[in-house]
Enzyme design. Structure first.
Site, mmCIF file in Angstrom:
data_model
loop_
_atom_site.group_PDB
_atom_site.id
_atom_site.type_symbol
_atom_site.label_atom_id
_atom_site.label_comp_id
_atom_site.label_asym_id
_atom_site.label_seq_id
_atom_site.Cartn_x
_atom_site.Cartn_y
_atom_site.Cartn_z
ATOM 1 N N ASP A 75 0.889 -0.966 -0.088
ATOM 2 C CA ASP A 75 0.155 0.204 0.082
ATOM 3 C C ASP A 75 0.862 1.329 0.186
ATOM 4 O O ASP A 75 2.161 1.190 0.172
ATOM 5 C CB ASP A 75 -0.973 0.020 1.209
ATOM 6 C CG ASP A 75 -2.243 0.923 0.996
ATOM 7 O OD1 ASP A 75 -2.024 1.686 -0.075
ATOM 8 O OD2 ASP A 75 -3.199 0.617 1.554
HETATM 9 C C1 BGC Z 1 -5.253 2.983 0.075
HETATM 10 C C2 BGC Z 1 -5.285 1.877 -1.154
HETATM 11 C C3 BGC Z 1 -5.184 2.534 -2.505
HETATM 12 C C4 BGC Z 1 -3.797 3.214 -2.522
HETATM 13 C C5 BGC Z 1 -3.382 4.088 -3.876
HETATM 14 C C6 BGC Z 1 -3.881 3.909 -0.191
HETATM 15 O O1 BGC Z 1 -3.890 4.933 0.458
HETATM 16 O O2 BGC Z 1 -4.985 2.541 1.290
HETATM 17 O O3 BGC Z 1 -6.315 1.294 -0.778
HETATM 18 O O4 BGC Z 1 -5.161 1.468 -3.398
HETATM 19 O O5 BGC Z 1 -3.753 4.088 -1.403
HETATM 20 O O6 BGC Z 1 -4.361 4.934 -4.236
#
Ligand code: BGC
Length: 772
Positions: free
Chosen positions: A310
Site C-alpha cells: 500500500d
Molecule cells: C489506500 C489503497 C489505495 C492506494 C492507492 C492507499 O492510501 O489504502 O487502498 O489503493 O492508496 O491509491
C-alpha cells in the site's frame, strides 16, 4: 496442500452450488462482453503455464541491469492526484531513466500514451509501463459504493458492475485496478467499512470472487480486461477502536477464520495481484510479514501473481518501530515477499546497496521482476504498449447508455428497506406534494461516495430531487429545501429549519434525505459517533412535530445509529451512496417501480457503545438468556439491549414472504456426505418481489468455542405474488470447517443447529448431527 487451502477449495465448490443466484438480471446480461453469467468466466486462465512467455521474460531479464530490475519494482503516482502524504514530482524523469515500472493515478488514452511513450521510446530496454488506478465501484459510470453493492446479495449484478468498470477503465489506458477490497469489517467507526463487503466471511468471499471475475474476465490479453488486486492483506479492517491505520491485535485463529478466507477466495478466483495493508499483524507490519506474504500467500495458497505494497507502507515500517531506517525497511519488505513498492521509492533508493551488502539476494529480486514482467506480457503490452489507450474506443465506451442503465439497476438492487410502517412506501397516489428536505436531497457530489475513480462529481450524478422530479406523475409537485447541514460544525445551527418546516406543512409527505457527507467514509475517515452528523437529527425531530408522513432516505457508507428514526419516522430506506444514477434508482424504489430486495451486509448497532457487534458473535459463559429479564450477573449492558438495531441479513420488501419449516435429507451425515436442507418460500403479499433466502448453522460444541450462527448459503429468488418455490441447499462437513484447537483446519463431529430464514435473526430451525 495445506489444511487451510484444502478446505477452502472444497468450501468453494459447495458454495457455488448453494449461492448461485436464481434471478437472472436480464438488464445486465447484455453488457458482459465475456458473454457469461457468473461462474462461466474463468478468471484463473492466466495462471496456466506459457513456455513462450517464459522464454521471452528470461531473455529480457538476461539483458537487464540490477538498476533496471529495481525500476520494474517501483510504482509511482502521477501528479494528477494522490491518496497519501508523499509526492515525487520527478516521476516523468524517473520513467525516462528506467527507474519506474508502473504508474498510478494517470488515465485517459491521451495521458497514458504520453507517459507510455517515455518508457517505450526513451528507455534502453523499452519495457512498457503498467498503469494502475483505484477503480473501486465504477470508473466513469459510478455504481453504488462497494458496501451498497454487497447489500444486493446479487453476485451477477456485482460481477457485471466490475465488468463495466473494467470496460471503461481499460478504454482509458488503465491496466490494473486496486480492487476488490476484501477486508472483513466489523467496526462502523472505521470509514473504510464502506469499501468492502461488510462483516461476513462467506458473503465477502463470494463477492471477492465475483469482482475478480468481473475485472479480469477469462482472458487477460483482451484489451478490455484489467488486473484485479485483493487488498489490503491482511486484517486491516480490525484496526483498534476503528481508527484508520491503527494497530491490529487479533488471535491467529481469528485471522484464519475471519480475515483470511476472502483473500483465499480471491486467489482461487485468479486475482492477479495482492496489496499489503498498513497495519501490523501480531507485531509485524504487513509489508514486512514473511508469514503472510510468503508462507501463507505463495506457499500455502499457491499465488502466482505479484504483491504491491500500500501507499508508502514500506517507509511506514520505520515509525511502526520495526525498521531502523528505510534501507532496512526495504530489505525486510523484499525478503518478506513484497514485489512492488508503491510510491515510497524505498526500493529505488536502497535496494542496490542492500544487494551489495549481501542483505538481499539477487534471486529474490529476480523473482519479483519476473512476476511483474509476466503480468505485462500476459496483458499483451510487449506486443503493443498502447493497446489500452485508444481515443476512439474511449469516446465510444465511456458513459454508454447501457452502462448508466446497469448502474441504475445495481443501485436499486442495493437499497435496503429498513422500516415501512403501514405501507408508507411505495408513495401513495394521494401524495400530491412531496417535500425533499435535507443536505443530501440535492447534492450531486455526495451521490457517488468516496473512491469514485474518474467519476464526475459536479454535473452527472442524478440527485434525489432530480430523480423524484423526473418520475413524479403529472400533477405531483416535488420541492426541495436543505433545512440542515451535515458537517460536524453544523451542530446547533438551525437557520434552515423555518423554511424546512414551512415546506413540510404544505406537503403531503416528507422525504428526509439525510446521512453523511461523502468524505466521512473511505480512507482516513473514522468517527467516534455513528449519529447523523451536523444538525440533521434536530431537524428530523422538528419535522416529526409537523405530523406528516416521513420517509428517511439515508445515504452513508456505514451503519449509523438511527434508533430515534426507527421509533419515530414512518419509513426508512438505506440508499448508501448509490452512484451516478442514484436519484433515478431512489425514485424507482420510492414510487414502487422496483420492489426493494437488499439485505444488510453488516449489523446496525443501536449506538456506538455496542461496537464491535456482528451476528456471528460467541455465546459467552453468561449469555443474557440465562438470566431473568434485567438480571445482573449476565453478559449485558445496563442501559442498552444486547440486540442490534437491525441484524445482519435484514431488509424488508413491499411484499411479504412466508417460510415453511425446514426439512433435512438426513438427521445425520458422515464426512463427505451431502446434507440437503429444503424450504418452501411463498410470496404471501400483494406484489412480485425478490427475497434473499439465508441458511445459517451453529456448531453446538467444539474443541474451541464456536459462533452462535454462521451464514453458509443463500439464494436470491424472484417470486410472483402468490408464488411458492421450494429451495434446496446442499452442505457437506467441509462447510463446517474451522481452525480447531490444534490449529488444524477441519470439521468436528457433533450436533448442529440449522436455520433458513429472511435474516440472521429469524428463521425456521432444525438440527442435524455430523458423525465421525
Ligand atoms: C489506500 C489503497 C489505495 C492506494 C492507492 C492507499 O492510501 O489504502 O487502498 O489503493 O492508496 O491509491
Amino acid at each position: 496442500m495445506s489444511p487451510i487451502s484444502r478446505n477452502l477449495t472444497r468450501l468453494t465448490l459447495v458454495s457455488l452450488l448453494v449461492a448461485a443466484p436464481l434471478v437472472p438480471t436480464p438488464a445486465l446480461a447484455k453488457f458482459a462482453p465475456n458473454a457469461t453469467a457468473g461462474e462461466l468466466v474463468d478468471s484463473t486462465a492466466w495462471t496456466r503455464a506459457d513456455p513462450k512467455m517464459d522464454r521471452f521474460v528470461a531473455n529480457l531479464m538476461a539483458k537487464m541491469t540490477l538498476d533496471e530490475k529495481i525500476g520494474q519494482l517501483t510504482l509511482l503516482t502521477s501528479n494528477w492526484e494522490s491518496t497519501g502524504p508523499t509526492m515525487r514530482d520527478s516521476y516523468k524523469e524517473d520513467i525516462r531513466k528506467g527507474r519506474v515500472g508502473a504508474i498510478f493515478n494517470a488515465y485517459t488514452a491521451k495521458y497514458t500514451t504520453e507517459l507510455q511513450r517515455l518508457a517505450v521510446e526513451e528507455t534502453r530496454l523499452k519495457i512498457p509501463l503498467l498503469f494502475g488506478y483505484d477503480v473501486i465501484h465504477g470508473h466513469r459510470t459510478i455504481f453504488p459504493i462497494s458496501l451498497g453493492e454487497a447489500a444486493s446479495w446479487d453476485l451477477q449484478a456485482i460481477e457485471k458492475a466490475a465488468r463495466i468498470s473494467a470496460l471503461e477503465a481499460s478504454a482509458e489506458g488503465i491496466h490494473w485496478t486496486f480492487a476488490p477490497m476484501v477486508d472483513i469489517a466489523r467496526d462502523p467507526r472505521w470509514g473504510r467499512i464502506s469499501e468492502g463487503s461488510g462483516e461476513d466471511v462467506y458473503l465477502g468471499s463470494l463477492i471477492a470472487k465475483a469482482r475478480v471475475r468481473g475485472y479480469q474476465g477469462s482472458d487477460l490479453s483482451r484489451p478490455d480486461t484489467i488486473l484485479a488486486t485483493a487488498k489490503h492483506f491482511a486484517a486491516y479492517g480490525a484496526a483498534q477502536a476503528g481508527r484508520d491505520y491503527h494497530t491490529v491485535d487479533i488471535s491467529e485463529r481469528t485471522l484464519r477464520d475471519v480475515y483470511l478466507p476472502p483473500f483465499k477466495a480471491a486467489v482461487d478466483a485468479g486475482a492477479a495481484t495482492f496489496m499489503t495493508s498498513f497495519n501490523e499483524v501480531d507485531g509485524v507490519p504487513a509489508s514486512g510479514s514473511r508469514y503472510l506474504l510468503t508462507d501463507v500467500l505463495r506457499h500455502k495458497w499457491g499465488f502466482k501473481g505479484f504483491v504491491v505494497t500500500d501507499y508508502t507502507s514500506i517507509n511506514e515500517m520505520v515509525p511502526h518501530g520495526y525498521s531502523a531506517d528505510l534501507k532496512q525497511a526495504g530489505e525486510q519488505a523484499i525478503n518478506a515477499g513484497v514485489d512492488m513498492d508503491m510510491q515510497g521509492a524505498v526500493y529505488m533508493e536502497n535496494l542496490a546497496k542492500s544487494v551489495a551488502d549481501g542483505k538481499v539476494d539477487v534471486a529474490r529480486i529476480d523473482a519479483a521482476v519476473k512476476a511483474i514482467l509476466e503480468m505485462k506480457y500476459r496483458l499483451g503490452l510487449f506486443d503493443d504498449p498502447y493497446r489500452y489507450a485508444d481515443e476512439a474506443r474511449e469516446k465510444a465506451t465511456l458513459y454508454k447508455p447501457e452502462f448508466l442503465e446497469a448502474a441504475r439497476d445495481v443501485a436499486r438492487r442495493s437499497m435496503v428497506l429498513l422500516k415501512n410502517k403501514d405501507n408508507t412506501l411505495p408513495l401513495a397516489a394521494s401524495a400530491k406534494s412531496i417535500a425533499v428536505i435535507g443536505p443530501l436531497g440535492n447534492s450531486k457530489e455526495d451521490m457517488i461516495g468516496s473512491w469514485a475513480a474518474g467519476g464526475d462529481r459536479r454535473t452527472r450524478p442524478v440527485t434525489v430531487l432530480e430523480g423524484l422530479q423526473a418520475r413524479a406523475p403529472k400533477g405531483v409537485s416535488v420541492a426541495y429545501t436543505k433545512g440542515a447541514g451535515y458537517n460536524f460544525d453544523d451542530a446547533g445551527k438551525a437557520e434552515g429549519f423555518a423554511e424546512a418546516l414551512a415546506l413540510a406543512e404544505k406537503s403531503d409527505v416528507i422525504i428526509a434525505a439525510m446521512g453523511e457527507h461523502w468524505n466521512m467514509t473511505g480512507e482516513a475517515a473514522s468517527r467516534t459517533s455513528l449519529d447523523l452528523p451536523g444538525n440533521q437529527q434536530a431537524l428530523l425531530e422538528e419535522l416529526k412535530k409537523v405530523g406528516k408522513p416521513i420517509v428517511l432516505v439515508l445515504m452513508s457508507g456505514r451503519p449509523n445509529s438511527i434508533g430515534w428514526a426507527e421509533e419515530n419516522v414512518d419509513a426508512i430506506l438505506h440508499a448508501w451512496y448509490p452512484g451516478t444514477q442514484g436519484g433515478h434508482a431512489i425514485a424507482d424504489v420510492l414510487f414502487g417501480d422496483y420492489n426493494p430486495s437488499g439485505k444488510l451486509p453488516v449489523t446496525f448497532p443501536r449506538n456506538v457503545g455496542q461496537v464491535p457487534i456482528h451476528y456471528d458473535m460467541k455465546n459467552t459463559g453468561r449469555p443474557i438468556e440465562l438470566g431473568a429479564p434485567g438480571a445482573k450477573y449476565v453478559s449485558r449492558y445496563l442501559n442498552t439491549p444486547n440486540s442490534p438495531l437491525y441484524p445482519f441479513g435484514y431488509g424488508l420488501s413491499y411484499t411479504s414472504f412466508t417460510y415453511s419449516p425446514v426439512t433435512l435429507s438426513k438427521a445425520s451425515i458422515r464426512p463427505g456426505e451431502p446434507l440437503t436442507a429444503t424450504v418452501t418460500v411463498t410470496n404471501s403479499g400483494k406484489r412480485d418481489g425478490e427475497e434473499v433466502v439465508q441458511l445459517y448453522v451453529r456448531d453446538l460444541v467444539g474443541s474451541v468455542t464456536r459462533p452462535v450462527k454462521e451464514l453458509k448459503g443463500f439464494q436470491k429468488v424472484m417470486l410472483r405474488k402468490g408464488e411458492k418455490r421450494t429451495l434446496r441447499f446442499t452442505l457437506t462437513d467441509a462447510d463446517l470447517a474451522f481452525t480447531r484447537q490444534d490449529m488444524s483446519w477441519g470439521s468436528e463431529p457433533g450436533k448442529y443447529k440449522l436455520w433458513i430464514g429472511p435474516s440472521s435473526a429469524e428463521g425456521s430451525e432444525t438440527e442435524f448431527e455430523l458423525t465421525q
